[in-house]
Structure formats: structure tokens, C-alpha cells
Design an enzyme around this catalytic site. Structure first.
Site, short mmCIF file in Angstrom:
data_model
loop_
_atom_site.label_atom_id
_atom_site.label_comp_id
_atom_site.label_asym_id
_atom_site.label_seq_id
_atom_site.Cartn_x
_atom_site.Cartn_y
_atom_site.Cartn_z
N ASP A 48 60.38 32.22 1.59
CA ASP A 48 61.00 30.90 1.54
C ASP A 48 60.02 29.88 0.98
O ASP A 48 58.82 30.13 0.84
CB ASP A 48 61.60 30.48 2.88
N ASN A 78 62.69 17.56 -0.64
CA ASN A 78 63.96 16.81 -0.59
C ASN A 78 63.74 15.37 -0.16
O ASN A 78 64.32 14.44 -0.73
CB ASN A 78 64.93 17.49 0.36
N HIS A 117 67.51 15.30 -3.06
CA HIS A 117 68.13 16.62 -3.01
C HIS A 117 68.42 17.19 -4.39
O HIS A 117 68.45 18.41 -4.56
CB HIS A 117 69.42 16.55 -2.18
N ASP A 145 67.41 20.90 -5.44
CA ASP A 145 68.29 21.88 -6.09
C ASP A 145 67.66 22.44 -7.36
O ASP A 145 67.72 23.65 -7.62
CB ASP A 145 69.64 21.24 -6.43
N GLU A 191 66.64 27.68 1.84
CA GLU A 191 65.52 27.91 0.92
C GLU A 191 64.88 29.26 1.19
O GLU A 191 63.71 29.48 0.88
CB GLU A 191 64.47 26.79 1.05
#
Length: 315
Positions: free
Chosen positions: A192, A200, A205, A209, A235
Site C-alpha cells: 500500500d 489527499n 483527492h 487519484d 490504497e
């Protein structure tokens, strides 16, 4: 523990509010245009609320479709704060379909490239409006194309386009049974993104992404066809490695870890450094179910995070 899968909603929505435009063509051209480009479908493939995935919006020849937070938009999504009130518009001009950005704050993207004022679209294109992602379909058999898109949505993550948790669970069970039955090696890698919440919170955000998409492209480019790469959490990602013992999976994970840490990620002119933590494990005779393999690998990932992150732990 493995994250819980949430089912994909495959609701079909026909918008009565689609705006028709008086588009004129020469009489001799109309039959050819109508034969080439009929009604288009817009499929919602990524959205902060996964329950609405799979919704379909239709765009007839000569029509237009506006997208934004405003209640006046044909596709109104007030819950997506990264959208402008009137963010973008699609226009069906008979012989082509174009997407236009309407001066939005965060921009519109077609196949990950800025739209600018307008760009032509072809069937299969993906476009992004704020945190919502859509697939554009204009096939000779629109129903077949729609159902194929829904099938892909059922097995792939709409944001990153890699396999999703549902597909991962199915393939891990199949490969686990095969490895036990034929006494063949099978390893699992979990990783992760370190401090992803900070990305973020600091950059927004949309940046988060974009980082996930770039990570998936980089990792996917390093994998063999028989390896399955999936997003199993927000994630968190997994790689199933058939016919691969622990040593081989460990070496691969270290290459990926170093490769991610050694390159900058770019978003909107920013250079961002990202690292990931990895856990690796192999099927053993004392494992009874695929969950046993997942849990052991997850524990290895947790150790990597406890010991400072940006590292690989193999058990």
C-alpha cells in the site's frame, strides 16, 4: 484483514433532460452520418460512492449532455465537490461526438489528457470530470457494448483499470487450490501507499487519484501476463504470482519498491515523491484456505509499516 468487497450497482438510467439541438446536414449526407454514428452511451465507471457505478446516460444524435454539480446539469452530481457547477458538455454533432470543458476549476480529461476547449471522442474513450470517471461507447451494437462495459466494471476497478477485489478473491481461490493440488509454488504480494492520506489532505483527492493511476501503470508494466494485479482496498494492492516461490516474489517486490521510491509522480505541474510498503508470503502446507495466505501476507505488510515503511518484508 482483507477489505470487504462492495457489490457493483448496475442500474441503467435514461435521462429525460437531454437537450436536443437543431443540427443541419445536407440531405445527401444525412443517411451516411446516421449510419456511421448513432446513439451514444456514457457509463459511470468510477465515483466516490461505489453504489452508483454502472449508471448509463444516453446521448442521441444532435443532442448534448452537460455534467456538473448544478441541478440544471443533465448529469447532476452535487455530491462530487471536485466538479464545477457546470463542468463539461458532450455534443453529438451527427458525424462526431465532442467533449467540451466549460471553464471548470479542475479541468476535464480525456484518456488522461487535458480536454482544453474541446476534443473529439471515439468509442472506448475514458473521460474524467472531477472525481467521476466515465466510459464513452458508440458501438455498432450498443447493447452488446454496454453489457461488455458492465462486465468489465464487475471485475475491474474503474479508477485504475486493474482488477478489483472481487476478481482477486476468485483468482486467489483458484490459484490456491491449484497450488495445493499439484504441489506447485504460489506467492502473494501486498503493498500500500505510504502516508496516502497526507497526499489527499495536502494536494487534494484528484491528485491522490492520479497518484494511484500512475502507480498502477508503473507496476503493471513490470508484471508478466500470468500475474494478477488487483486493487483490494483504497490504497492497497495485491499481486498473485503463480509458479513463483517466495524468493522470486521477494526480489520482484524489492524492484517495485525501489522503482516507485526512485521516481517522481507528477500532477498539475507538481512533483510528488511516493513510497510503498510491501509484504510477501508463499503458500505452505499448513495453510488451509486462501484467507490464510492473505492474512500472513498482510501481517508481513504490517511489519514493513511498523519498521519504517518504504520496505519489503517476506515471511
Amino acid at each position: 484483514m482483507s477489505p470487504k468487497d462492495r457489490p457493483t450497482d448496475e442500474t441503467t438510467i435514461d435521462l429525460d433532460s437531454v437537450t436536443s439541438e437543431d443540427t443541419r446536414f445536407d440531405d445527401a449526407v444525412v443517411p451516411m452520418v446516421q449510419q456511421q454514428l448513432g446513439e451514444a452511451d456514457i457509463i459511470l465507471i468510477s465515483h466516490p460512492d461505489r453504489a452508483v457505478l454502472g449508471r448509463r446516460y444516453r446521448l442521441p444524435p444532435g443532442g448534448s449532455l452537460s455534467i456538473g454539480r448544478s441541478s440544471n446539469a443533465d448529469v447532476s452530481m452535487p455530491e462530487v465537490q471536485s466538479m464545477s457547477r457546470l463542468h463539461a458538455r458532450l455534443r453529438h454533432r451527427g458525424n462526431r461526438v465532442v467533449i467540451e470543458d466549460l471553464g471548470s476549476t479542475n479541468g476535464s480529461y480525456l484518456n488522461d489528457q487535458p480536454v482544453g476547449e474541446s476534443r473529439d471522442m471515439v468509442s472506448g474513450d475514458r473521460f474524467q470530470i472531477g472525481a467521476a470517471h466515465f466510459k464513452f461507447l458508440q458501438d455498432q451494437d450498443p447493447e452488446h457494448a454496454y453489457h461488455e462495459a458492465i462486465y468489465q466494471l464487475a471485475i475491474r476497478d474503474g479508477l485504475t483499470e486493474i482488477f478489483n477485489k472481487r476478481k482477486f478473491d476468485e483468482e486467489l481461490e483458484r490459484e490456491f487450490d491449484r497450488a495445493r493440488r499439484h504441489q506447485r509454488p504460489l506467492s502473494l504480494v501486498l503493498f500500500d501507499v505510504d502516508h496516502f492520506k497526507k497526499v489527499n489532505d495536502t494536494y487534494g483527492h484528484l491528485c491522490g487519484d492520479a497518484v494511484l493511476q500512475q502507480i498502477c501503470r508503473r507496476v503493471g508494466g513490470e508484471l508478466r501476463t500470468e500475474q494478477l494485479f488487483a486493487r483490494v482496498g483504497g490504497e492497497e494492492f495485491a499481486i498473485i504470482n503463480p509458479e513463483t516461490p517466495l524468493r522470486g516474489a521477494d526480489a520482484m517486490a524489492r524492484r517495485l519498491c525501489d522503482g516507485i521510491a526512485g521516481r517522481l509522480f507528477r500532477f498539475d505541474g507538481l512533483d510528488i515523491r511516493i513510497t510503498c510498503s510491501f509484504g510477501v508470503a508463499e503458500v505452505s502446507i499448513d495453510m488451509a484456505t486462501p484467507d490464510d495466505l492473505f492474512d500472513i501476507t498482510d501481517q508481513a505488510l504490517y511489519r514493513s509499516k511498523q519498521e519504517g515503511r518504504n520496505r519489503v518484508t517476506a515471511v
